[in-house]
Design a protein around this motif. Structure first.
Motif, short mmCIF file in Angstrom:
data_model
loop_
_atom_site.label_atom_id
_atom_site.label_comp_id
_atom_site.label_asym_id
_atom_site.label_seq_id
_atom_site.Cartn_x
_atom_site.Cartn_y
_atom_site.Cartn_z
N ALA A 35 0.59 -4.52 62.04
CA ALA A 35 1.87 -3.91 62.39
C ALA A 35 2.14 -2.65 61.57
O ALA A 35 2.92 -1.80 61.99
N GLY A 36 1.49 -2.51 60.43
CA GLY A 36 1.71 -1.35 59.59
C GLY A 36 0.75 -0.20 59.86
O GLY A 36 0.83 0.85 59.22
N ILE A 37 -0.13 -0.36 60.84
CA ILE A 37 -1.10 0.67 61.15
C ILE A 37 -0.52 1.60 62.22
O ILE A 37 -0.14 1.16 63.30
N VAL A 38 -0.45 2.87 61.90
CA VAL A 38 0.07 3.86 62.84
C VAL A 38 -1.09 4.38 63.69
O VAL A 38 -2.09 4.87 63.16
N LEU A 39 -0.95 4.26 64.99
CA LEU A 39 -1.98 4.72 65.90
C LEU A 39 -1.60 6.08 66.48
O LEU A 39 -0.42 6.42 66.56
N PRO A 40 -2.57 6.86 66.91
CA PRO A 40 -2.30 8.20 67.44
C PRO A 40 -1.90 8.21 68.92
O PRO A 40 -2.04 9.22 69.59
N THR A 41 -1.40 7.11 69.43
CA THR A 41 -1.15 6.98 70.86
C THR A 41 -0.16 8.01 71.39
O THR A 41 -0.39 8.62 72.43
N VAL A 42 0.95 8.21 70.70
CA VAL A 42 1.96 9.15 71.19
C VAL A 42 1.37 10.54 71.35
O VAL A 42 1.52 11.18 72.39
N GLU A 43 0.69 10.98 70.32
CA GLU A 43 0.11 12.32 70.39
C GLU A 43 -1.00 12.39 71.45
O GLU A 43 -1.12 13.39 72.17
N ALA A 44 -1.79 11.34 71.58
CA ALA A 44 -2.87 11.34 72.57
C ALA A 44 -2.32 11.42 73.99
O ALA A 44 -2.90 12.07 74.86
N THR A 88 0.99 12.44 74.91
CA THR A 88 1.90 13.55 75.17
C THR A 88 1.36 14.91 74.74
O THR A 88 1.86 15.94 75.17
N GLY A 89 0.36 14.90 73.86
CA GLY A 89 -0.15 16.16 73.33
C GLY A 89 0.72 16.72 72.22
O GLY A 89 0.49 17.82 71.72
N ARG A 90 1.73 15.96 71.82
CA ARG A 90 2.64 16.36 70.75
C ARG A 90 2.66 15.27 69.68
O ARG A 90 2.54 14.09 70.00
N PRO A 91 2.85 15.64 68.42
CA PRO A 91 2.90 14.61 67.38
C PRO A 91 4.12 13.70 67.56
O PRO A 91 5.12 14.11 68.14
N GLU A 92 3.97 12.50 67.06
CA GLU A 92 5.07 11.55 67.11
C GLU A 92 6.25 12.11 66.34
O GLU A 92 6.08 12.71 65.28
N PRO A 93 7.49 11.92 66.83
CA PRO A 93 8.65 12.40 66.08
C PRO A 93 8.77 11.67 64.74
O PRO A 93 8.38 10.52 64.61
N SER A 94 9.31 12.36 63.77
CA SER A 94 9.55 11.74 62.47
C SER A 94 10.62 10.68 62.62
O SER A 94 11.37 10.67 63.61
N PRO A 95 10.77 9.79 61.64
CA PRO A 95 11.83 8.79 61.74
C PRO A 95 13.21 9.41 61.95
O PRO A 95 14.00 8.89 62.72
N SER A 96 13.48 10.54 61.33
CA SER A 96 14.79 11.16 61.52
C SER A 96 14.93 11.77 62.91
O SER A 96 16.02 11.90 63.44
N GLY A 97 13.80 12.14 63.53
CA GLY A 97 13.84 12.72 64.87
C GLY A 97 13.88 11.71 65.98
O GLY A 97 14.12 12.06 67.13
N ARG A 98 13.67 10.46 65.68
CA ARG A 98 13.63 9.43 66.73
C ARG A 98 15.00 9.13 67.31
O ARG A 98 15.11 8.58 68.39
N GLY A 99 16.04 9.49 66.61
CA GLY A 99 17.39 9.21 67.10
C GLY A 99 17.87 10.22 68.12
O GLY A 99 18.92 10.05 68.72
N ARG A 100 17.12 11.27 68.34
CA ARG A 100 17.52 12.28 69.32
C ARG A 100 17.36 11.74 70.73
O ARG A 100 16.70 10.75 70.97
N THR A 101 17.94 12.46 71.65
CA THR A 101 17.82 12.03 73.05
C THR A 101 16.37 12.10 73.50
O THR A 101 15.61 12.94 73.02
N PRO A 102 15.98 11.23 74.42
CA PRO A 102 14.59 11.25 74.88
C PRO A 102 14.16 12.62 75.41
O PRO A 102 13.02 12.99 75.31
#
Length: 68
Positions: free
Chosen positions: A36-45, A47-61
């Protein structure tokens, strides 16, 4: 407000989950597997964009969508 374990069990049961599911969920929450603590590159793979930071996750989709 943080719930106690018993309150969380009651909350999950209130959604209609059976006791086995509730206990499985509690086990995951209180003692997650090492994986559960392993971060996978799925989001970036995908979307082509890096995963949002924890502070950026609260923004609108829409803030994470790519524009055509």
């Amino acid at each position: 407000m943080q719930l106690t374990e018993d309150d969380e069990r009651d909350r999950l049961r209130g959604y209609g989950y059976d006791d086995d599911y509730v206990e499985f969920g509690m086990q995951l929450a209180t003692d997650p597997p090492d994986a559960a603590g392993i971060v996978l590159p799925t989001v970036e793979a995908v979307t082509g964009r890096p995963e949002p930071s924890p502070s950026g996750r609260g923004r609108t989709p829409s803030s994470f969508r790519t524009t055509p």
